[in-house]
Scaffold this motif. Structure first.
Motif, PDB file in Angstrom:
ATOM      1  N   LYS A  63      -8.916  20.107   4.547  1.00  0.00           N
ATOM      2  CA  LYS A  63      -8.032  19.739   3.420  1.00  0.00           C
ATOM      3  C   LYS A  63      -7.781  18.239   3.369  1.00  0.00           C
ATOM      4  CE  LYS A  63      -5.237  23.908   3.028  1.00  0.00           C
ATOM      5  NZ  LYS A  63      -4.125  24.505   3.725  1.00  0.00           N
ATOM      6  N   GLY A  64      -8.358  17.511   4.310  1.00  0.00           N
ATOM      7  CA  GLY A  64      -8.141  16.064   4.338  1.00  0.00           C
ATOM      8  C   GLY A  64      -6.815  15.711   4.987  1.00  0.00           C
ATOM      9  N   VAL A  89     -24.519  11.369   0.965  1.00  0.00           N
ATOM     10  CA  VAL A  89     -23.749  12.098   1.991  1.00  0.00           C
ATOM     11  C   VAL A  89     -24.273  11.742   3.384  1.00  0.00           C
ATOM     12  CG1 VAL A  89     -23.205  14.048   0.471  1.00  0.00           C
ATOM     13  CG2 VAL A  89     -25.303  14.103   1.859  1.00  0.00           C
ATOM     14  N   GLY A 108     -17.524  13.795   3.200  1.00  0.00           N
ATOM     15  CA  GLY A 108     -17.637  13.800   1.737  1.00  0.00           C
ATOM     16  C   GLY A 108     -18.821  12.972   1.267  1.00  0.00           C
ATOM     17  N   SER A 109     -18.711  12.414   0.054  1.00  0.00           N
ATOM     18  CA  SER A 109     -19.832  11.639  -0.467  1.00  0.00           C
ATOM     19  C   SER A 109     -19.356  10.305  -1.022  1.00  0.00           C
ATOM     20  CB  SER A 109     -20.578  12.431  -1.540  1.00  0.00           C
ATOM     21  OG  SER A 109     -19.681  12.950  -2.478  1.00  0.00           O
ATOM     22  N   PRO A 132     -16.186  19.272   5.786  1.00  0.00           N
ATOM     23  CA  PRO A 132     -17.138  18.298   5.249  1.00  0.00           C
ATOM     24  C   PRO A 132     -17.250  17.125   6.220  1.00  0.00           C
ATOM     25  CG  PRO A 132     -15.035  18.127   4.115  1.00  0.00           C
ATOM     26  CD  PRO A 132     -14.886  19.232   5.128  1.00  0.00           C
ATOM     27  N   ALA A 192     -10.114  11.168   8.338  1.00  0.00           N
ATOM     28  CA  ALA A 192     -10.113  10.309   7.148  1.00  0.00           C
ATOM     29  C   ALA A 192     -10.356   8.859   7.547  1.00  0.00           C
ATOM     30  CB  ALA A 192      -8.788  10.451   6.413  1.00  0.00           C
ATOM     31  N   PRO A 209     -24.102  17.307   5.183  1.00  0.00           N
ATOM     32  CA  PRO A 209     -22.711  16.967   4.858  1.00  0.00           C
ATOM     33  C   PRO A 209     -21.669  17.961   5.358  1.00  0.00           C
ATOM     34  CG  PRO A 209     -23.811  17.882   2.926  1.00  0.00           C
ATOM     35  CD  PRO A 209     -24.839  17.829   4.016  1.00  0.00           C
ATOM     36  N   THR A 210     -22.108  19.100   5.942  1.00  0.00           N
ATOM     37  CA  THR A 210     -21.130  20.138   6.317  1.00  0.00           C
ATOM     38  C   THR A 210     -21.340  20.603   7.756  1.00  0.00           C
ATOM     39  OG1 THR A 210     -21.258  20.909   4.039  1.00  0.00           O
ATOM     40  CG2 THR A 210     -20.216  22.391   5.596  1.00  0.00           C
ATOM     41  N   ASP A 254     -13.431   7.165   5.620  1.00  0.00           N
ATOM     42  CA  ASP A 254     -12.977   6.428   4.428  1.00  0.00           C
ATOM     43  C   ASP A 254     -12.897   4.933   4.699  1.00  0.00           C
ATOM     44  OD1 ASP A 254     -12.763   8.899   3.386  1.00  0.00           O
ATOM     45  OD2 ASP A 254     -10.571   8.980   3.416  1.00  0.00           O
TER      46      ASP A 254
END
Ligand SMILES: Cc1cc2nc3c(=O)[nH]c(=O)nc-3n(C[C@H](O)[C@H](O)[C@H](O)COP(=O)(O)OP(=O)(O)OC[C@H]3O[C@@H](n4cnc5c(N)ncnc54)[C@H](O)[C@@H]3O)c2cc1C
Length: 403
Positions: free
Chosen positions: A380-381, A97, A90-91, A87, A387, A71-72, A391
């Motif tokens: 920090k997204g 993940v 994320g999860s 990341p 994203a 995941p990283t 997402d």
């Protein structure tokens, strides 16, 4: 429609068949190779959005036992300095993940699950052409002289898609990016490497990008991206000997402060390589009851870590469109509307990432100076492209509608 012909039993093909089955549409998968025989040795990052898409058709458990969590990502310069950590998506709600998985295992698991669910998967069937039939039907022709008729032909036949060429003889060919992909495995206990479990170490070396991680059994999985301004063909890459690879990688990586050369020395067996290709824009995705999905429509550089996940998203969303739209032509158009912007954006991000690995000495200084800021933003997204990649959620029960 009631019957789909799916060319390609890689990632998109078996998933499309399983998703179509859920939508009440029968299909047969035609794969040119024997079961999961391709690309033994390659591994891939399987991102959370791909897991989410498999979950939409209850197929996520098929892959959760494969590979190991990564995941990283930690990025370093060739001096060993940490440039940043991010990341990898994320999860999911249940804690799932991003994983790293051997490609042949992913193919095999998806093919087996499709078969277990009653999908017909025919191996050793090479598609060569197709022709429209009356009533909007389509006929697929195979290299052995056989043929099959259906209501829709889905080309899930990868970056060198033959279905794409039938749909549009003027379709673009894959584009070369200026790095190669070389990779291998080191058995447990051969080299001691300073890497946390679940972390992929990524080094922007002075002359070559190098990455490695440890699986749960202490085995090192690694890849390198030696730069190539002039991309060789796949045949030329295959002709490079193991000794030549070891020598080239040693030269490129010996200038950096990293375990790269020790990892390469300790790699037993043959070191394999692949050209880096993508397909930035395929103008025509569908016509006359034929459509392309996955790499056949929008292959991305491996650097995006998204090719397999996008292929799975495509397959599930196409099935939803066919379920919810009044006819096949409308379903294909709606599918394209839903998918094109997203996939092309990810292909562009992958190309940018591959290009950044091949910059010269001046570009390298600028890149390494900018990266910490960029990685902080991603962590920090605050980076919209990252994203957008991860997402992405598919709800199987939600009806497809295009406003
Ligand atoms: C070195 C490398 C590293 C990668 N790393 C990653 C990564 O980290 N993360 C990631 O998500 N993706 C990665 N990818 C990309 C990923 O493998 C692809 O995006 C994904 O496999 C696409 O799935 P697909 O089903 O569209 O095509 P494919 O997986 O290519 O499957 C196409 C299938 O069609 C079959 N076929 C082709 N032509 C015919 C024909 N004429 N008749 C019948 N069958 C045919 C092929 O044999 C194959 O089985 C990487 C790729 C490479 C090369």
């Amino acid at each position: 429609m009631t019957k789909a012909l799916i060319v390609g039993g890689g990632v998109a093909g078996p998933v499309a068949a399983m998703a179509l089955q859920r939508a009440g549409i029968d299909s047969t998968v035609y794969e040119r190779y024997p079961r999961a025989a391709t690309d033994i040795g390659a591994f891939l990052t399987f991102a959370v959005n791909g897991m989410d898409a498999l979950r939409a058709i209850d197929a996520n458990t098929v892959v959760t036992g494969l590979g190991f969590p990564t995941p990283t990502l930690v990025f370093r310069s060739g001096t060993g300095k940490v440039l940043g950590a991010i990341p990898l998506g994320g999860s999911l709600a249940d804690g799932t993940v991003t994983h790293t998985i051997k490609r042949a295992e992913l193919y095999g698991a998806l093919q087996d699950e499709a078969t277990r669910r009653g999908v017909a998967v025919e191996y050793g069937r090479t598609f060569v052409s197709a022709e429209p039939l009356p009533g909007g039907r389509v006929r697929a022709l195979f290299a052995d002289g056989s043929m099959a008729d259906g209501d829709l032909l889905i080309g899930a036949d990868g970056i060198r898609s033959a279905v794409r060429q039938v749909i549009d003889p003027g379709a673009p060919k894959p584009r070369s990016l200026p790095v190669l992909n070389v990779g291998g495995y080191v058995p447990s206990g051969q080299v001691s490497v300073p890497v946390e479990p679940g972390t992929f170490e990524m080094m922007f070396g002075k002359r070559c990008f190098f990455a490695y991680t440890l699986n749960g059994n202490g085995e090192i999985w690694w890849f390198a991206n030696p730069p190539r301004r002039q991309q060789p063909t796949a045949e030329e890459v295959d002709a490079i000997t193991d000794a030549q690879w070891r020598s080239e990688l040693r030269d490129l990586l010996s200038v950096d402060n990293s375990p790269a050369t020790a990892i390469i020395e300790a790699t037993p067996g043959e070191i394999r390589a692949w050209p880096t290709l993508d397909l930035p824009e395929v103008p025509v995705w569908h016509r006359d009851s034929m459509i392309v999905i996955g790499d056949a429509a929008h292959a991305t550089s491996p650097a995006s870590g998204q090719g397999a996940s996008m292929a799975i998203e495509d397959a599930v969303i196409l099935a939803k469109c066919l379920r919810d739209q009044p006819d096949t032509a409308t379903a294909c158009s709606v599918y394209e509307t839903l998918r094109r912007t997203r996939v092309q954006r990810i292909v562009a991000a992958g190309a940018k990432s591959s290009n950044s690995k091949a910059v010269g000495p001046v570009g390298r200084v600028i890149r390494d100076a900018m990266l910490p800021m960029f990685l902080r933003k991603m962590a920090k997204g605050g980076d919209k492209s990252a994203a957008v990649m991860f997402d992405h959620h598919i709800d199987w029960d939600a009806a497809i509608s295009v406003r």
